[in-house]
Design a protein around this motif. Structure first.
Motif, PDB file in Angstrom:
ATOM      1  N   GLY A   6       0.822  -1.210   0.000  1.00  0.00           N
ATOM      2  CA  GLY A   6       0.000   0.000   0.000  1.00  0.00           C
ATOM      3  C   GLY A   6       0.852   1.254   0.000  1.00  0.00           C
ATOM      4  N   PHE A   7       1.867   1.275   0.858  1.00  0.00           N
ATOM      5  CA  PHE A   7       2.783   2.431   0.909  1.00  0.00           C
ATOM      6  C   PHE A   7       3.433   2.649  -0.446  1.00  0.00           C
ATOM      7  CE2 PHE A   7       2.220   2.450   5.336  1.00  0.00           C
ATOM      8  CZ  PHE A   7       3.017   3.392   5.970  1.00  0.00           C
ATOM      9  N   PHE A   8       3.987   1.579  -1.015  1.00  0.00           N
ATOM     10  CA  PHE A   8       4.728   1.714  -2.273  1.00  0.00           C
ATOM     11  C   PHE A   8       3.810   2.109  -3.428  1.00  0.00           C
ATOM     12  CE2 PHE A   8       7.737  -1.609  -0.283  1.00  0.00           C
ATOM     13  CZ  PHE A   8       8.350  -0.639   0.489  1.00  0.00           C
ATOM     14  N   ALA A   9       2.599   1.573  -3.447  1.00  0.00           N
ATOM     15  CA  ALA A   9       1.636   1.943  -4.495  1.00  0.00           C
ATOM     16  C   ALA A   9       1.232   3.408  -4.351  1.00  0.00           C
ATOM     17  CB  ALA A   9       0.408   1.033  -4.445  1.00  0.00           C
ATOM     18  N   ALA A  10       0.994   3.851  -3.117  1.00  0.00           N
ATOM     19  CA  ALA A  10       0.644   5.257  -2.887  1.00  0.00           C
ATOM     20  C   ALA A  10       1.764   6.160  -3.383  1.00  0.00           C
ATOM     21  CB  ALA A  10       0.367   5.507  -1.403  1.00  0.00           C
ATOM     22  N   HIS A  11       2.991   5.822  -3.036  1.00  0.00           N
ATOM     23  CA  HIS A  11       4.125   6.619  -3.500  1.00  0.00           C
ATOM     24  C   HIS A  11       4.204   6.642  -5.024  1.00  0.00           C
ATOM     25  CE1 HIS A  11       6.194   6.300   0.605  1.00  0.00           C
ATOM     26  NE2 HIS A  11       5.942   7.571   0.379  1.00  0.00           N
ATOM     27  N   GLN A  12       3.936   5.503  -5.648  1.00  0.00           N
ATOM     28  CA  GLN A  12       4.016   5.402  -7.106  1.00  0.00           C
ATOM     29  C   GLN A  12       3.076   6.390  -7.799  1.00  0.00           C
ATOM     30  OE1 GLN A  12       6.212   3.547  -8.878  1.00  0.00           O
ATOM     31  NE2 GLN A  12       5.382   4.471 -10.725  1.00  0.00           N
ATOM     32  N   VAL A  13       1.924   6.664  -7.194  1.00  0.00           N
ATOM     33  CA  VAL A  13       0.964   7.588  -7.805  1.00  0.00           C
ATOM     34  C   VAL A  13       1.126   9.015  -7.269  1.00  0.00           C
ATOM     35  CG1 VAL A  13      -0.675   5.731  -8.295  1.00  0.00           C
ATOM     36  CG2 VAL A  13      -0.955   7.114  -6.219  1.00  0.00           C
ATOM     37  N   GLY A  14       2.164   9.242  -6.479  1.00  0.00           N
ATOM     38  CA  GLY A  14       2.459  10.593  -6.014  1.00  0.00           C
ATOM     39  C   GLY A  14       1.849  10.987  -4.688  1.00  0.00           C
ATOM     40  N   ILE A  15       1.273  10.042  -3.960  1.00  0.00           N
ATOM     41  CA  ILE A  15       0.715  10.348  -2.640  1.00  0.00           C
ATOM     42  C   ILE A  15       1.822  10.276  -1.599  1.00  0.00           C
ATOM     43  CG2 ILE A  15      -0.862   9.557  -0.823  1.00  0.00           C
ATOM     44  CD1 ILE A  15      -2.729   8.556  -3.051  1.00  0.00           C
ATOM     45  N   LYS A  16       1.917  11.323  -0.783  1.00  0.00           N
ATOM     46  CA  LYS A  16       2.906  11.357   0.296  1.00  0.00           C
ATOM     47  C   LYS A  16       2.273  10.805   1.571  1.00  0.00           C
ATOM     48  CE  LYS A  16       5.469  15.284  -1.490  1.00  0.00           C
ATOM     49  NZ  LYS A  16       6.706  14.690  -1.876  1.00  0.00           N
ATOM     50  N   ILE A  17       3.096  10.155   2.392  1.00  0.00           N
ATOM     51  CA  ILE A  17       2.608   9.521   3.612  1.00  0.00           C
ATOM     52  C   ILE A  17       3.185  10.208   4.836  1.00  0.00           C
ATOM     53  CG2 ILE A  17       2.596   7.389   4.960  1.00  0.00           C
ATOM     54  CD1 ILE A  17       2.333   5.902   2.299  1.00  0.00           C
ATOM     55  N   LEU A  18       2.271  10.625   5.710  1.00  0.00           N
ATOM     56  CA  LEU A  18       2.609  11.259   6.985  1.00  0.00           C
ATOM     57  C   LEU A  18       2.174  10.318   8.099  1.00  0.00           C
ATOM     58  CD1 LEU A  18       3.144  13.532   9.100  1.00  0.00           C
ATOM     59  CD2 LEU A  18       0.946  14.498   8.448  1.00  0.00           C
ATOM     60  N   ILE A  19       3.126   9.811   8.851  1.00  0.00           N
ATOM     61  CA  ILE A  19       2.836   8.973  10.016  1.00  0.00           C
ATOM     62  C   ILE A  19       2.698   9.912  11.198  1.00  0.00           C
ATOM     63  CG2 ILE A  19       3.671   7.117  11.500  1.00  0.00           C
ATOM     64  CD1 ILE A  19       2.953   6.292   8.566  1.00  0.00           C
TER      65      ILE A  19
END
Length: 176
Positions: A45-58
Motif C-alpha cells: 500500500g505504501f509503495f503503491a501510494a508513493h508510485q501515484v504521487g501520494i505522500k505519507i505522513l505517520i
C-alpha cells in the motif's frame, strides 16, 4: 463511497500507528524496550501510494524506536511521533504546505483520531476500529489493524481512482 474525482484530489495520507499499522498491542522486552508488530502486507500500500504521487505522513501519540525503524524501511515521507495534539499539528501542516482538506486522507482507529479525520477529505479505518470512527469513515476495511488494513484501505482508494493496477505493475513489475 466518495466521488472518484474527489478521491483523485488526495495527495497526502495521514496514518496513525497503534491500532492501525499495528494490532494495538504494546509489548515490552526484559530491558523495558517497547516492541511493535507491523504487518509486511502494508508495504504494498505504501509503495503503491508513493508510485501515484501520494505522500505519507505517520502521525502518532507515542514514540518508539520500532516505529522509526519500520517507517524508515517503508519510506514514509513524514514521521511525527509523540504528538499530543494531532489537530493542531495537522492544521499547521496544512498551512505550511498550502494543503486543502480535499487533499488529505486519514487512516485511524480510535477516538483520538476522530478530530483529525474531520479535517480530511477521506477517512479510512480497520475493521476493529471503534464504532465512532467506523461511523465517520468513508471506507471501513474488512481487515483488523496490524494485519494489512492499511494496504486494504490504500488499495480501495487507488482502485476507486483507477490507479491500483498500474501502480502495482510499476512497483513490482507484474501485471494484475
Amino acid at each position: 463511497m466518495k466521488d472518484r474525482n474527489k478521491l483523485k484530489q488526495i495527495k497526502y495520507l495521514i496514518i496513525d500507528v497503534d491500532g492501525t499499522l499495528t494490532d494495538a498491542g504494546i509489548y515490552y522486552d526484559e530491558h523495558g524496550n517497547e516492541l511493535k508488530k507491523f504487518c509486511t502486507k502494508d508495504a504494498a500500500g505504501f509503495f503503491a501510494a508513493h508510485q501515484v504521487g501520494i505522500k505519507i505522513l505517520i502521525l502518532t501519540g507515542r514514540e518508539c524506536a520500532a516505529t522509526t525503524r519500520r517507517m524508515t524501511e517503508m519510506k514514509a515521507d513524514y514521521l511525527v511521533q509523540d504528538c499530543k495534539d494531532k489537530v493542531r499539528y495537522i492544521q499547521s501542516f496544512m498551512r505550511e504546505n498550502e494543503i486543502s482538506k480535499e487533499e488529505l486522507g486519514y487512516l485511524g482507529d480510535d477516538l483520538n483520531d476522530l478530530p483529525g479525520m474531520n479535517l480530511c477529505g477521506f477517512a479510512g479505518c480497520p475493521s476493529d476500529a471503534c464504532e465512532e470512527v467506523k461511523e465517520r469513515a468513508d471506507y471501513v476495511s474488512v481487515i483488523k489493524g496490524g494485519y494489512g488494513a492499511v494496504r486494504d484501505i490504500i488499495s480501495y482508494l487507488l482502485k476507486q481512482r483507477g490507479e491500483w493496477e498500474e501502480a502495482i505493475s510499476q512497483v513490482y513489475g507484474i501485471g494484475i
